[in-house]
Design an enzyme around this catalytic site. Structure first.
Site, PDB file in Angstrom:
ATOM      1  N   SER A 198      12.793  -4.837   1.746  1.00 25.52           N
ATOM      2  CA  SER A 198      12.073  -5.505   2.828  1.00 25.52           C
ATOM      3  C   SER A 198      13.013  -5.878   3.964  1.00 25.52           C
ATOM      4  CB  SER A 198      11.393  -6.767   2.286  1.00 25.52           C
ATOM      5  OG  SER A 198      10.895  -7.571   3.341  1.00 25.52           O
ATOM      6  N   TYR A 252       9.429  -4.217  10.024  1.00 26.69           N
ATOM      7  CA  TYR A 252       8.288  -4.788  10.730  1.00 26.69           C
ATOM      8  C   TYR A 252       8.400  -4.485  12.222  1.00 26.69           C
ATOM      9  CZ  TYR A 252       6.913  -7.750   6.751  1.00 26.69           C
ATOM     10  OH  TYR A 252       6.472  -8.211   5.539  1.00 26.69           O
ATOM     11  N   LYS A 283       2.635   1.862   7.022  1.00 29.30           N
ATOM     12  CA  LYS A 283       2.022   1.042   5.978  1.00 29.30           C
ATOM     13  C   LYS A 283       1.058   0.019   6.593  1.00 29.30           C
ATOM     14  CE  LYS A 283       3.262  -1.780   1.942  1.00 29.30           C
ATOM     15  NZ  LYS A 283       2.426  -2.975   2.196  1.00 29.30           N
ATOM     16  N   HIS A 299      -2.189  -5.251   2.716  1.00 29.50           N
ATOM     17  CA  HIS A 299      -1.079  -6.186   2.502  1.00 29.50           C
ATOM     18  C   HIS A 299      -1.340  -7.074   1.281  1.00 29.50           C
ATOM     19  CE1 HIS A 299       2.549  -7.096   4.966  1.00 29.50           C
ATOM     20  NE2 HIS A 299       2.642  -8.121   4.136  1.00 29.50           N
ATOM     21  N   GLY A 310       3.430  -3.902  -5.963  1.00 29.50           N
ATOM     22  CA  GLY A 310       3.960  -5.119  -5.389  1.00 29.50           C
ATOM     23  C   GLY A 310       4.014  -6.234  -6.415  1.00 29.50           C
TER      24      GLY A 310
END
EC number: 1.1.-.-
Length: 387
Positions: free
Chosen positions: A106, A129, A251, A275, A329
């Site tokens: 991440s 991001y 994504k 998400h 996840g």
């Protein structure tokens, strides 16, 4: 406690990890309806059992973006993973590496790129991001490329953070959050020693490296809120596509038109994802969003899917609904929090065994054999019953 499934790891993590971190991983946004539907909609998908087809040569391997995977699974990017176990990103990456699947680091990881990449043999994936600070984005991409990251996972469904009520109650955010977290650490002594003391520094490794100063957990939500960019559009991604010469995955796709836009943009893959129900509550579950997206772009772009996957059976369901591969996840976060690298490795073994059972009893010998034929056609069934 006896561990036989990802749900068992969830309970083990709930006991071991302080509430502020457990609920950060476990919770969703608003009333958490989409979070719930992700699980129930996928679990409601009925598979078509077939028998006597000689399944002695079962094979779960696939090739994805030029990499061989032991099964159609990658570990999804999870922020602050290193607060679930000591240097958690490294442990999770090593577990994925040992089991022959990719780990995705991440943007807001505790461990920086430079710590995680050398700890594994296969190249990891890196998630980025859309941020207002384009300098940070460029720096992160340069460092990811230098570290040998193979695939860029670009998350586009967070132009602004979702309303996560649980975080306010758990101590992740809200009033007196620092004091509440300290008190929780005292009542979770193993975590306090293993993560709180021996797992330092508790900073956002990638952000801190760029900023030249520690960005700690208390700054986490504030930094994200200030830097997410609601003005982003497809045109703003073109410089990234030009800069990144490896596979690029978008994504956060839930609509067929957005999937078509991703194809036109030149992405190599998409992740059908809401998400994990952590952004806009009330949107479609990934299981319901996936089939029309697959109808629109299957074969033109690789389709991955996440959200709601809790076992190997769910992986097979997602493949039957149109995905080429999946991302995990919460399932691996629970295992990591409960038992570190060994927990993640065991959870992945459990997933593979569950996949093999599902493939055997649906008579699908290879991953490429799994199509919508593995699903019960309810409408056809109802029509036949009516006759």
């Amino acid at each position: 406690m006896i561990i036989s499934s990802a749900n068992d790891y969830r309970e083990a993590a709930r006991r071991k990890v302080p509430p502020f971190m457990f609920h950060y991983a476990d919770g969703g946004s608003y009333a958490e309806r989409t979070l719930q539907r992700n699980v129930t909609d996928l679990a409601d998908i009925a598979l078509r059992q077939r028998v006597l087809k000689d399944m002695s040569q079962l094979d779960t391997e696939i090739e994805l973006f030029g990499e061989k995977l032991s099964m159609p699974v990658a570990l999804a990017p999870v922020g602050a993973l290193g607060m679930n176990a000591r240097r958690g990103e490294v442990q999770a990456a090593q577990a994925a590496d040992n089991k022959g699947i990719p780990f995705t680091l991440s943007t807001v990881s505790i461990c920086p790129i430079e710590e995680v990449a050398p700890a594994i043999k296969r190249p990891m994936w890196f998630q980025l991001y859309v941020l207002k600070d384009r300098g940070f984005m460029k720096n992160a991409l340069e460092r990811a490329k230098a570290a040998g990251c193979s695939t860029l996972v670009f998350t586009v469904d967070m132009p602004t953070p979702g309303a996560r009520y649980r975080d306010m109650h758990s101590g992740m955010s809200g009033p007196y959050k620092e004091i509440r977290r300290v008190l929780q650490g005292i009542t979770h002594p193993f975590w306090a020693w293993d993560v709180g003391i021996k797992g330092k520094p508790h900073t956002l490794g990638n952000v801190s490296t760029y900023m030249g100063k520690p960005i700690n957990l208390d700054d986490y939500i504030g930094w994200l809120t200030q830097n997410f960019d609601p003005s982003i559009s497809w045109q703003d991604l073109e410089w990234i596509r030009d800069f990144w010469d490896g596979p690029m995955v978008i994504k956060g796709i839930l609509d067929p038109e957005d999937a078509k836009d991703a194809v036109r943009f030149g992405a190599d893959g998409i992740v059908v994802s809401n998400h994990g129900g952590r952004q806009l509550d009330g949107v479609l579950s990934s299981a319901r969003a996936l089939p029309p997206i697959a109808d629109a772009v299957k074969g033109e772009i690789k389709i991955l899917a996440d959200s709601g996957i809790r076992n190997g059976l769910d992986v097979v369901r997602m493949l039957a609904l149109g995905a080429d591969a999946t991302m995990l996840g919460r399932s691996f976060v629970y295992a990591l929090g409960a038992a570190g690298r060994a927990g993640v490795e065991n959870m992945l073994d459990i997933f593979k065994k569950e996949m093999k059972v599902a493939m055997t009893l649906t008579s699908n010998q290879r991953i490429s054999d799994i199509t919508s034929d593995a699903l019960v056609d309810y409408q056809k069934l109802l029509t036949e019953v009516a006759k």
